[in-house]
Design a protein around this motif. Sequence first.
Motif, PDB file in Angstrom:
ATOM      1  N   GLY A  74       0.814  -1.205   0.000  1.00 29.66           N
ATOM      2  CA  GLY A  74       0.000   0.000   0.000  1.00 29.66           C
ATOM      3  C   GLY A  74       0.849   1.256   0.000  1.00 29.66           C
ATOM      4  O   GLY A  74       2.051   1.219   0.296  1.00 29.66           O
ATOM      5  N   GLU A  75       0.237   2.365  -0.325  1.00 30.41           N
ATOM      6  CA  GLU A  75       0.970   3.633  -0.368  1.00 30.41           C
ATOM      7  C   GLU A  75       1.521   4.030   0.996  1.00 30.41           C
ATOM      8  O   GLU A  75       2.478   4.800   1.085  1.00 30.41           O
ATOM      9  CB  GLU A  75       0.068   4.742  -0.925  1.00 30.41           C
ATOM     10  N   ASP A  76       0.922   3.492   2.063  1.00 35.86           N
ATOM     11  CA  ASP A  76       1.400   3.777   3.418  1.00 35.86           C
ATOM     12  C   ASP A  76       2.335   2.694   3.939  1.00 35.86           C
ATOM     13  O   ASP A  76       2.753   2.723   5.096  1.00 35.86           O
ATOM     14  CB  ASP A  76       0.225   3.938   4.375  1.00 35.86           C
ATOM     15  N   PRO A 132       0.834   0.072   9.229  1.00 36.37           N
ATOM     16  CA  PRO A 132       1.830   0.690  10.119  1.00 36.37           C
ATOM     17  C   PRO A 132       1.191   1.157  11.418  1.00 36.37           C
ATOM     18  O   PRO A 132       0.066   1.662  11.425  1.00 36.37           O
ATOM     19  CB  PRO A 132       2.349   1.877   9.297  1.00 36.37           C
ATOM     20  N   GLY A 133       1.915   0.957  12.515  1.00 38.55           N
ATOM     21  CA  GLY A 133       1.414   1.396  13.809  1.00 38.55           C
ATOM     22  C   GLY A 133       0.437   0.453  14.465  1.00 38.55           C
ATOM     23  O   GLY A 133      -0.083   0.751  15.543  1.00 38.55           O
ATOM     24  N   HIS A 134       0.162  -0.696  13.845  1.00 36.34           N
ATOM     25  CA  HIS A 134      -0.779  -1.667  14.388  1.00 36.34           C
ATOM     26  C   HIS A 134      -0.053  -2.977  14.696  1.00 36.34           C
ATOM     27  O   HIS A 134       1.108  -3.153  14.358  1.00 36.34           O
ATOM     28  CB  HIS A 134      -1.913  -1.923  13.383  1.00 36.34           C
ATOM     29  N   ASP A 135      -0.752  -3.901  15.291  1.00 36.27           N
ATOM     30  CA  ASP A 135      -0.198  -5.218  15.574  1.00 36.27           C
ATOM     31  C   ASP A 135      -0.127  -6.028  14.292  1.00 36.27           C
ATOM     32  O   ASP A 135      -1.133  -6.220  13.618  1.00 36.27           O
ATOM     33  CB  ASP A 135      -1.085  -5.927  16.611  1.00 36.27           C
ATOM     34  N   TRP A 136       1.064  -6.517  13.952  1.00 34.78           N
ATOM     35  CA  TRP A 136       1.245  -7.290  12.729  1.00 34.78           C
ATOM     36  C   TRP A 136       1.315  -8.786  12.988  1.00 34.78           C
ATOM     37  O   TRP A 136       1.412  -9.573  12.052  1.00 34.78           O
ATOM     38  CB  TRP A 136       2.537  -6.872  12.005  1.00 34.78           C
ATOM     39  N   GLY A 137       1.322  -9.187  14.241  1.00 37.57           N
ATOM     40  CA  GLY A 137       1.427 -10.607  14.539  1.00 37.57           C
ATOM     41  C   GLY A 137       2.779 -11.172  14.159  1.00 37.57           C
ATOM     42  O   GLY A 137       2.881 -12.211  13.506  1.00 37.57           O
ATOM     43  N   GLN A 138       3.841 -10.495  14.566  1.00 39.59           N
ATOM     44  CA  GLN A 138       5.194 -10.918  14.209  1.00 39.59           C
ATOM     45  C   GLN A 138       5.680 -12.093  15.042  1.00 39.59           C
ATOM     46  O   GLN A 138       6.526 -12.872  14.606  1.00 39.59           O
ATOM     47  CB  GLN A 138       6.162  -9.740  14.375  1.00 39.59           C
ATOM     48  N   ILE A 145      -9.070  -7.632  12.743  1.00 35.11           N
ATOM     49  CA  ILE A 145      -8.701  -6.217  12.699  1.00 35.11           C
ATOM     50  C   ILE A 145      -9.971  -5.371  12.730  1.00 35.11           C
ATOM     51  O   ILE A 145     -10.909  -5.609  11.959  1.00 35.11           O
ATOM     52  CB  ILE A 145      -7.876  -5.923  11.427  1.00 35.11           C
ATOM     53  N   PHE A 146      -9.998  -4.395  13.638  1.00 37.72           N
ATOM     54  CA  PHE A 146     -11.182  -3.560  13.802  1.00 37.72           C
ATOM     55  C   PHE A 146     -10.910  -2.090  13.516  1.00 37.72           C
ATOM     56  O   PHE A 146     -11.842  -1.289  13.501  1.00 37.72           O
ATOM     57  CB  PHE A 146     -11.729  -3.710  15.229  1.00 37.72           C
ATOM     58  N   ASP A 147      -9.657  -1.726  13.306  1.00 36.08           N
ATOM     59  CA  ASP A 147      -9.298  -0.307  13.133  1.00 36.08           C
ATOM     60  C   ASP A 147      -8.323  -0.109  11.987  1.00 36.08           C
ATOM     61  O   ASP A 147      -7.334   0.602  12.109  1.00 36.08           O
ATOM     62  CB  ASP A 147      -8.706   0.244  14.436  1.00 36.08           C
ATOM     63  N   ALA A 148      -8.593  -0.759  10.859  1.00 35.19           N
ATOM     64  CA  ALA A 148      -7.736  -0.590   9.686  1.00 35.19           C
ATOM     65  C   ALA A 148      -7.703   0.870   9.266  1.00 35.19           C
ATOM     66  O   ALA A 148      -8.694   1.595   9.389  1.00 35.19           O
ATOM     67  CB  ALA A 148      -8.234  -1.446   8.532  1.00 35.19           C
ATOM     68  N   ALA A 149      -6.552   1.304   8.758  1.00 29.56           N
ATOM     69  CA  ALA A 149      -6.374   2.699   8.365  1.00 29.56           C
ATOM     70  C   ALA A 149      -7.155   3.056   7.106  1.00 29.56           C
ATOM     71  O   ALA A 149      -7.290   4.232   6.762  1.00 29.56           O
ATOM     72  CB  ALA A 149      -4.891   2.995   8.176  1.00 29.56           C
ATOM     73  N   LYS A 150      -7.641   2.047   6.382  1.00 28.88           N
ATOM     74  CA  LYS A 150      -8.462   2.266   5.196  1.00 28.88           C
ATOM     75  C   LYS A 150      -9.791   1.552   5.385  1.00 28.88           C
ATOM     76  O   LYS A 150      -9.868   0.511   6.032  1.00 28.88           O
ATOM     77  CB  LYS A 150      -7.754   1.712   3.941  1.00 28.88           C
TER      78      LYS A 150
END
Length: 236
Positions: free
Chosen positions: A138-140, A148-154, A164-169
């Motif tokens: 994505g562009e971000d 970015p800035g969220h939990d990625w499950g690394q 996911i309940f708060d996606a940036a898009k």
Amino acid sequence: MLRENISPRWHIYPDNAEISTRLAAAITRMAAEAVARRGAFHLVVAGGNTPRAAYVHLPALGSDWQHWHIYHGDERCLAVDAAERNSVMLEATWLSQVPIPRTQIHHIPAERGAQEAARIYAEVLPRQPFDLVLLGLGEDGHTASLFPGHDWGQDTHTPATLAIFDAAKAPAERVSLSAWRLRQTRALFFLVCGAGKQNALRAWLQNAPIPATTVGSDADVWLDMAAWPETLPETR
């Protein structure tokens, strides 16, 4: 780790049209090799416009469809027939035209809500590594529905799927495979096209803390000339 390389490999092509034809050929070649060696081909598909053009070519190129197993890297929590869903795009461009057994096409049941869909899909995923994972950028700097800035499950102790309940898009509610599960694959391709991706690609080259940097640390990155940053970072 299934792959020994520790840095991305950048493959630059003139445009998305050439990427799509090369990608479709690569997918079918890798499918044939996987079926010959292991009796099955487990593919994680990406949504978006870049892979869509490649999917259009697959019905004419693929074979041994009865051995293909299809999974999604992420899905939007929308009605099952919503045009914005990756599953709808995939069916229209490819899956409705080939005889892959329906029990081997694993759409995320995102219409049931993120929490329930993530729980169900975690049980669907194979225990073995995928053969190929396709991802976009994505562009971000997000990939799949890891922002970015969220939990990625690394961490491998986290679930293989994330609600996911708060996606940036929009839509904000989604389901995504976690970063560590996406990396459990024999091959990982990122598909990046268009000038709008230059900033994200520059951030990746600078090793910025974006999901693509973590998930794609040893990926093959297929990109067109428009996506390559005009001003390169000092270090790569």
